[in-house]
Design an enzyme around this catalytic site. Sequence first.
Site, PDB file in Angstrom:
ATOM      1  N   ASP A  33      30.446  13.976  14.187  1.00 62.18           N
ATOM      2  CA  ASP A  33      29.818  14.864  13.204  1.00 62.18           C
ATOM      3  C   ASP A  33      29.677  14.180  11.846  1.00 62.18           C
ATOM      4  O   ASP A  33      30.450  13.287  11.514  1.00 62.18           O
ATOM      5  CB  ASP A  33      30.666  16.142  13.080  1.00 62.18           C
ATOM      6  CG  ASP A  33      29.879  17.302  12.499  1.00 62.18           C
ATOM      7  OD1 ASP A  33      28.632  17.187  12.378  1.00 62.18           O
ATOM      8  OD2 ASP A  33      30.503  18.316  12.157  1.00 62.18           O
ATOM      9  N   ASN A  55      22.518  22.791  19.283  1.00 63.43           N
ATOM     10  CA  ASN A  55      21.686  21.898  18.475  1.00 63.43           C
ATOM     11  C   ASN A  55      20.185  22.076  18.739  1.00 63.43           C
ATOM     12  O   ASN A  55      19.356  21.616  17.952  1.00 63.43           O
ATOM     13  CB  ASN A  55      22.083  20.422  18.686  1.00 63.43           C
ATOM     14  CG  ASN A  55      23.420  20.058  18.066  1.00 63.43           C
ATOM     15  OD1 ASN A  55      24.134  19.175  18.545  1.00 63.43           O
ATOM     16  ND2 ASN A  55      23.796  20.727  16.980  1.00 63.43           N
TER      17      ASN A  55
END
Length: 243
Positions: free
Chosen positions: A23, A71
């Site tokens: 991330d 996502n």
Amino acid sequence: MTEPNLGSTAGENVPQHIAIIMDGNGRWARERGLPRTEGHRRGADSVRRVVDACGRLGVKYLTLYAFSSENWKRPPEEVKALMKLLIQFLKTKTKEMVERNVRLQAIGRLHALPPECQEQLHRSVEQTAGNTGITLILALSYGGREEIVDGVKSLIESVEKGHLDRAMIDNDVFSKHLYTRYYPDPDLLIRTSGELRLSNFLLWQLSYTEFYITDVLWPDFGEKELEAAVAEYGRRQRRFGGV
Ligand code: IPE
Ligand code: IPE
Ligand code: MG
């Protein structure tokens, strides 16, 4: 090649399976006034460094969260750029993976990926299938809840077809109906960029995994950071509910 300095943990207490929530690509780019896609591009470079470092340490499995079920909600241009980057990564790195004895695998709802992605993924998996070094597992269009739901459906099908007796269902049997059926559970989970959440990653498999969260953004994560995480893992005492 220099030997990694892991103090007393070297060799003995290396996790067999590391899972990483990669991330912070967007934040890395924003800090530099660059487009988010540039952060993703630099993030792909970290993948290579970390796979190499894991191989050197003797880690057997590395699962990387590359694209979550959620996502897909990102702007279409970003999704498109990520898919393009994935294809490019596979096209340029497969030869290197073969040379370095890396076996590539993928988990997730792979049929949801664009056809070109699926085809390239299939080719790369095939070309590395005979490799006996580290297994690199890319989690793509992956969601932990989706995986559990798919596992339940697969179990029901086995029961309905008469391949499985309902009374036989236990943790081990259920594990064999997950995408991860061929791999041991992760020993160590790393999340970069400091967020304290799982974001739908490996919900079943992480039940006894050690967590390591670092503020380092994924494009800045490399061998040194990985070694720090593994050293910290070596200092943990895993009890699995015992004393
Ligand atoms: C991780 O970086 C990459 C993917 C989720 C594909 P992010 O894109 O989530 O970066 P931040 O969290 O916005 O910094
Ligand atoms: C998790 O990161 C997914 C990947 C790293 C592929 P996100 O950036 O999508 O997670 P949230 O949205 O902050 O929970
Ligand atoms: Mg993020």
